[in-house]
Design a protein around this motif. Structure first.
Motif, mmCIF file in Angstrom:
data_model
loop_
_atom_site.group_PDB
_atom_site.id
_atom_site.type_symbol
_atom_site.label_atom_id
_atom_site.label_comp_id
_atom_site.label_asym_id
_atom_site.label_seq_id
_atom_site.Cartn_x
_atom_site.Cartn_y
_atom_site.Cartn_z
ATOM 1 N N ILE A 11 62.517 40.298 41.408
ATOM 2 C CA ILE A 11 61.230 40.194 41.112
ATOM 3 C C ILE A 11 60.762 39.211 40.176
ATOM 4 O O ILE A 11 61.233 39.206 39.024
ATOM 5 C CB ILE A 11 60.491 41.678 40.752
ATOM 6 N N VAL A 12 59.906 38.392 40.231
ATOM 7 C CA VAL A 12 59.215 37.277 39.549
ATOM 8 C C VAL A 12 57.873 37.944 39.133
ATOM 9 O O VAL A 12 57.044 37.885 39.941
ATOM 10 C CB VAL A 12 59.221 36.029 39.957
ATOM 11 N N VAL A 13 57.645 38.146 37.758
ATOM 12 C CA VAL A 13 56.180 38.268 37.394
ATOM 13 C C VAL A 13 55.741 37.146 36.253
ATOM 14 O O VAL A 13 56.360 36.479 35.499
ATOM 15 C CB VAL A 13 56.127 39.483 36.550
ATOM 16 N N HIS A 136 51.818 47.466 25.374
ATOM 17 C CA HIS A 136 52.878 47.000 26.134
ATOM 18 C C HIS A 136 53.242 48.112 27.109
ATOM 19 O O HIS A 136 53.585 47.821 28.364
ATOM 20 C CB HIS A 136 54.266 46.899 25.284
ATOM 21 N N ALA A 137 53.330 49.334 26.732
ATOM 22 C CA ALA A 137 53.436 50.555 27.643
ATOM 23 C C ALA A 137 52.537 50.760 28.679
ATOM 24 O O ALA A 137 52.804 50.883 29.746
ATOM 25 C CB ALA A 137 53.548 52.074 26.608
ATOM 26 N N THR A 142 50.856 49.877 34.065
ATOM 27 C CA THR A 142 49.960 49.086 35.171
ATOM 28 C C THR A 142 50.482 48.316 36.098
ATOM 29 O O THR A 142 50.162 48.292 37.320
ATOM 30 C CB THR A 142 48.921 48.308 34.353
ATOM 31 N N LEU A 143 51.721 47.313 35.774
ATOM 32 C CA LEU A 143 52.138 46.436 36.398
ATOM 33 C C LEU A 143 53.156 47.332 37.461
ATOM 34 O O LEU A 143 53.260 46.988 38.555
ATOM 35 C CB LEU A 143 53.158 45.592 35.676
ATOM 36 N N ILE A 147 53.071 47.109 41.334
ATOM 37 C CA ILE A 147 54.144 46.674 42.276
ATOM 38 C C ILE A 147 54.357 47.906 43.306
ATOM 39 O O ILE A 147 54.721 47.517 44.215
ATOM 40 C CB ILE A 147 55.404 46.459 41.198
ATOM 41 N N ALA A 148 54.481 49.017 42.923
ATOM 42 C CA ALA A 148 54.712 50.221 43.799
ATOM 43 C C ALA A 148 53.915 50.296 44.906
ATOM 44 O O ALA A 148 54.361 50.724 45.914
ATOM 45 C CB ALA A 148 54.788 51.472 42.867
ATOM 46 N N LYS A 149 52.728 49.511 44.967
ATOM 47 C CA LYS A 149 51.693 49.757 45.890
ATOM 48 C C LYS A 149 51.919 48.418 46.953
ATOM 49 O O LYS A 149 51.147 48.399 47.737
ATOM 50 C CB LYS A 149 50.361 49.652 45.607
ATOM 51 N N LEU A 150 52.874 47.528 46.522
ATOM 52 C CA LEU A 150 53.144 46.333 47.383
ATOM 53 C C LEU A 150 53.601 46.585 48.777
ATOM 54 O O LEU A 150 54.385 47.553 48.794
ATOM 55 C CB LEU A 150 53.868 45.244 46.671
#
Length: 150
Positions: A11-13, A136-137, A142-143, A147-150
């Motif tokens: 994965i690239v963010v 950061h947490a 949030t990220l 990603i889980a919803k992609l």
């Protein structure tokens, strides 16, 4: 730095744009630019690079979030020479991501916290811009949810 990335990543963010807003060092450019010499061109350049080199990977873009230096009008930064409103940087990333069919987590439109609010600034940042451990947490969660919803 994009050329030094591990090509075997899963994965690239890409999370950026706020330094361009805060410093205003580079010309803003136009949505048609493809040169990395302008902000708009650099966004397009990155998206083409990932299309050409990471086509089989998940690539996610994140827009800048709000920062405490947005001033009384939360959309302007009068101290930066070439700077545009922060929302302009957000819009370029979001529109280019949509055009190139990359998922985009819009942290400006849907912020998990807002450092312009004193409670959030104290709880989630070290200086109104950079997240502390709690910030950061929240960003990581949030990220991960995005990603889980992609």
């Amino acid at each position: 730095r994009v050329w030094r990335m591990n090509p075997n990543t899963d994965i690239v963010v890409v999370y950026g744009g706020v330094n361009d807003y805060l410093h205003g060092d580079a010309p803003f450019g136009t949505e048609e630019d493809t040169t990395p010499a302008t902000f708009c061109g650099a966004v397009n350049y990155l998206m083409k690079f990932f299309h050409d080199n990471y086509a089989d990977k998940t690539v996610v873009f994140m827009t800048p979030a709000h920062c405490c230096w947005e001033g009384e009008n939360p959309d302007t930064n009068p101290s930066a020479g070439n700077s545009r409103p922060l929302s302009d940087y957000v819009d370029v990333i979001a529109k280019a991501a949509e055009k190139n069919q990359y998922p985009c987590l819009n942290l400006y439109k849907n912020p998990p916290f807002n450092p312009n609010q004193e409670e959030d600034r104290l709880k989630y940042t070290v200086d109104g811009l950079h997240p502390n451990a709690a910030g950061h947490a929240v960003l990581a969660d949030t990220l991960a949810d995005f990603i889980a919803k992609l």
